[in-house]
Design a protein around this motif. Structure first.
Motif, PDB file in Angstrom:
ATOM      1  N   LYS A   1      26.262 -19.629 -22.895  1.00  0.00           N
ATOM      2  CA  LYS A   1      27.696 -19.449 -23.091  1.00  0.00           C
ATOM      3  C   LYS A   1      28.030 -17.986 -22.837  1.00  0.00           C
ATOM      4  O   LYS A   1      27.451 -17.088 -23.457  1.00  0.00           O
ATOM      5  CB  LYS A   1      28.100 -19.836 -24.515  1.00  0.00           C
ATOM      6  CG  LYS A   1      29.585 -19.644 -24.783  1.00  0.00           C
ATOM      7  CD  LYS A   1      29.943 -20.056 -26.203  1.00  0.00           C
ATOM      8  CE  LYS A   1      31.440 -19.910 -26.437  1.00  0.00           C
ATOM      9  NZ  LYS A   1      31.811 -20.346 -27.795  1.00  0.00           N
ATOM     10  N   CYS A   2      28.956 -17.748 -21.929  1.00  0.00           N
ATOM     11  CA  CYS A   2      29.391 -16.387 -21.626  1.00  0.00           C
ATOM     12  C   CYS A   2      30.123 -15.828 -22.842  1.00  0.00           C
ATOM     13  O   CYS A   2      31.059 -16.455 -23.344  1.00  0.00           O
ATOM     14  CB  CYS A   2      30.305 -16.415 -20.402  1.00  0.00           C
ATOM     15  SG  CYS A   2      31.022 -14.809 -20.023  1.00  0.00           S
ATOM     16  N   THR A   3      29.701 -14.658 -23.314  1.00  0.00           N
ATOM     17  CA  THR A   3      30.376 -14.078 -24.481  1.00  0.00           C
ATOM     18  C   THR A   3      31.660 -13.355 -24.085  1.00  0.00           C
ATOM     19  O   THR A   3      32.457 -13.005 -24.948  1.00  0.00           O
ATOM     20  CB  THR A   3      29.453 -13.105 -25.248  1.00  0.00           C
ATOM     21  OG1 THR A   3      28.930 -12.150 -24.346  1.00  0.00           O
ATOM     22  CG2 THR A   3      28.322 -13.851 -25.905  1.00  0.00           C
ATOM     23  N   ALA A   4      31.894 -13.158 -22.786  1.00  0.00           N
ATOM     24  CA  ALA A   4      33.132 -12.516 -22.337  1.00  0.00           C
ATOM     25  C   ALA A   4      34.265 -13.540 -22.185  1.00  0.00           C
ATOM     26  O   ALA A   4      35.365 -13.325 -22.685  1.00  0.00           O
ATOM     27  CB  ALA A   4      32.891 -11.775 -21.025  1.00  0.00           C
ATOM     28  N   CYS A   5      33.992 -14.668 -21.495  1.00  0.00           N
ATOM     29  CA  CYS A   5      35.068 -15.632 -21.237  1.00  0.00           C
ATOM     30  C   CYS A   5      34.854 -16.969 -21.924  1.00  0.00           C
ATOM     31  O   CYS A   5      35.749 -17.812 -21.917  1.00  0.00           O
ATOM     32  CB  CYS A   5      35.265 -15.841 -19.734  1.00  0.00           C
ATOM     33  SG  CYS A   5      33.994 -16.855 -18.942  1.00  0.00           S
ATOM     34  N   GLY A   6      33.674 -17.195 -22.491  1.00  0.00           N
ATOM     35  CA  GLY A   6      33.425 -18.419 -23.257  1.00  0.00           C
ATOM     36  C   GLY A   6      33.000 -19.618 -22.443  1.00  0.00           C
ATOM     37  O   GLY A   6      32.763 -20.678 -23.015  1.00  0.00           O
ATOM     38  N   SER A   7      32.866 -19.474 -21.118  1.00  0.00           N
ATOM     39  CA  SER A   7      32.486 -20.649 -20.322  1.00  0.00           C
ATOM     40  C   SER A   7      30.994 -20.959 -20.508  1.00  0.00           C
ATOM     41  O   SER A   7      30.177 -20.078 -20.747  1.00  0.00           O
ATOM     42  CB  SER A   7      32.825 -20.430 -18.849  1.00  0.00           C
ATOM     43  OG  SER A   7      31.988 -19.457 -18.288  1.00  0.00           O
ATOM     44  N   LEU A   8      30.688 -22.243 -20.404  1.00  0.00           N
ATOM     45  CA  LEU A   8      29.303 -22.697 -20.498  1.00  0.00           C
ATOM     46  C   LEU A   8      28.739 -22.829 -19.102  1.00  0.00           C
ATOM     47  O   LEU A   8      29.465 -23.139 -18.154  1.00  0.00           O
ATOM     48  CB  LEU A   8      29.227 -24.048 -21.201  1.00  0.00           C
ATOM     49  CG  LEU A   8      29.828 -24.140 -22.593  1.00  0.00           C
ATOM     50  CD1 LEU A   8      29.594 -25.528 -23.181  1.00  0.00           C
ATOM     51  CD2 LEU A   8      29.287 -23.065 -23.510  1.00  0.00           C
TER      52      LEU A   8
ATOM     53  N   MET B   1      24.209 -14.186 -14.587  1.00  0.00           N
ATOM     54  CA  MET B   1      25.603 -13.749 -14.523  1.00  0.00           C
ATOM     55  C   MET B   1      26.549 -14.932 -14.627  1.00  0.00           C
ATOM     56  O   MET B   1      26.307 -15.993 -14.057  1.00  0.00           O
ATOM     57  CB  MET B   1      25.850 -13.012 -13.205  1.00  0.00           C
ATOM     58  CG  MET B   1      27.273 -12.494 -13.031  1.00  0.00           C
ATOM     59  SD  MET B   1      27.501 -11.662 -11.436  1.00  0.00           S
ATOM     60  CE  MET B   1      26.675 -10.109 -11.766  1.00  0.00           C
ATOM     61  N   CYS B   2      27.666 -14.717 -15.348  1.00  0.00           N
ATOM     62  CA  CYS B   2      28.691 -15.759 -15.463  1.00  0.00           C
ATOM     63  C   CYS B   2      29.358 -15.974 -14.099  1.00  0.00           C
ATOM     64  O   CYS B   2      29.872 -15.020 -13.512  1.00  0.00           O
ATOM     65  CB  CYS B   2      29.725 -15.341 -16.492  1.00  0.00           C
ATOM     66  SG  CYS B   2      31.105 -16.507 -16.606  1.00  0.00           S
ATOM     67  N   PRO B   3      29.379 -17.211 -13.590  1.00  0.00           N
ATOM     68  CA  PRO B   3      30.033 -17.452 -12.305  1.00  0.00           C
ATOM     69  C   PRO B   3      31.557 -17.356 -12.384  1.00  0.00           C
ATOM     70  O   PRO B   3      32.210 -17.230 -11.350  1.00  0.00           O
ATOM     71  CB  PRO B   3      29.588 -18.878 -11.943  1.00  0.00           C
ATOM     72  CG  PRO B   3      29.258 -19.507 -13.245  1.00  0.00           C
ATOM     73  CD  PRO B   3      28.772 -18.410 -14.151  1.00  0.00           C
ATOM     74  N   ASP B   4      32.110 -17.391 -13.585  1.00  0.00           N
ATOM     75  CA  ASP B   4      33.571 -17.335 -13.729  1.00  0.00           C
ATOM     76  C   ASP B   4      34.100 -15.913 -13.832  1.00  0.00           C
ATOM     77  O   ASP B   4      35.149 -15.601 -13.285  1.00  0.00           O
ATOM     78  CB  ASP B   4      34.007 -18.138 -14.957  1.00  0.00           C
ATOM     79  CG  ASP B   4      33.729 -19.622 -14.782  1.00  0.00           C
ATOM     80  OD1 ASP B   4      33.791 -20.101 -13.628  1.00  0.00           O
ATOM     81  OD2 ASP B   4      33.430 -20.290 -15.780  1.00  0.00           O
ATOM     82  N   CYS B   5      33.386 -15.037 -14.583  1.00  0.00           N
ATOM     83  CA  CYS B   5      33.927 -13.682 -14.806  1.00  0.00           C
ATOM     84  C   CYS B   5      32.918 -12.577 -14.480  1.00  0.00           C
ATOM     85  O   CYS B   5      33.214 -11.404 -14.674  1.00  0.00           O
ATOM     86  CB  CYS B   5      34.431 -13.551 -16.236  1.00  0.00           C
ATOM     87  SG  CYS B   5      33.134 -13.366 -17.472  1.00  0.00           S
ATOM     88  N   GLN B   6      31.721 -12.939 -14.019  1.00  0.00           N
ATOM     89  CA  GLN B   6      30.677 -11.991 -13.608  1.00  0.00           C
ATOM     90  C   GLN B   6      30.125 -11.158 -14.759  1.00  0.00           C
ATOM     91  O   GLN B   6      29.462 -10.141 -14.546  1.00  0.00           O
ATOM     92  CB  GLN B   6      31.154 -11.061 -12.470  1.00  0.00           C
ATOM     93  CG  GLN B   6      31.299 -11.763 -11.126  1.00  0.00           C
ATOM     94  CD  GLN B   6      32.502 -12.660 -11.058  1.00  0.00           C
ATOM     95  OE1 GLN B   6      33.625 -12.231 -11.333  1.00  0.00           O
ATOM     96  NE2 GLN B   6      32.302 -13.930 -10.720  1.00  0.00           N
TER      97      GLN B   6
HETATM   98 ZN   LIG Z   1      32.380 -15.432 -18.218  1.00  0.00          ZN
END
Ligand SMILES: [Zn+2]
Length: 136
Positions: free
Chosen positions: A28-35, A42-47
């Protein structure tokens, strides 16, 4: 020949350590919350490079599957199913998908959208039949 065990590294160690304890952990991305799954740095939604994990509840739904007839690895009695399942995750409406084998379900009984429960065996996770009352 015995079943080969997963190759683990910096990015996926958390996943297999969870499975060894009977949990499926999803990043779970701690920046944007996406799983996200499979594991990645790296988060594919917010990097963002910052992440934690959330637990799958143990309940899942069959998204799709295929039946492998040939060639069979020596540790499988075939034909065997490979399932793509949507996981229920604690405190989230997201349904991350994993690929796994099946246990306790005849191949001919597999139905898309059927409820499932996670089964842990031999350091791996499998899709098993749904249990009344949910996962323990
Ligand atoms: Zn993210």
């Amino acid at each position: 020949m015995t079943r080969p065990q997963p190759v683990t590294g910096r990015d996926n160690a958390y996943f297999w350590e969870g499975v060894a304890k009977g949990d499926v952990l999803i990043q779970k991305c701690t920046a944007c919350g996406s799983l996200r799954h499979p594991p990645s740095p790296m988060c594919p939604d917010c990097q963002s490079l910052d992440w934690t994990t959330v637990k799958a509840t143990g309940q899942a739904v069959l998204h799709s599957y295929t039946i492998c007839h040939h060639p069979l690895p020596p540790w499988e009695a075939g034909p065997y199913a490979v399932a793509l399942i949507d996981l229920e995750v604690e405190d989230s409406d997201a349904r991350p998908r994993i690929v796994c084998g099946t246990r306790g379900i005849a191949n001919e009984d597999l139905r898309i959208e059927m409820p499932l429960n996670l089964v842990f065996e031999d350091g791996l996770v499998f899709a098993g039949p749904a249990q009344e009352g949910g996962a323990s």
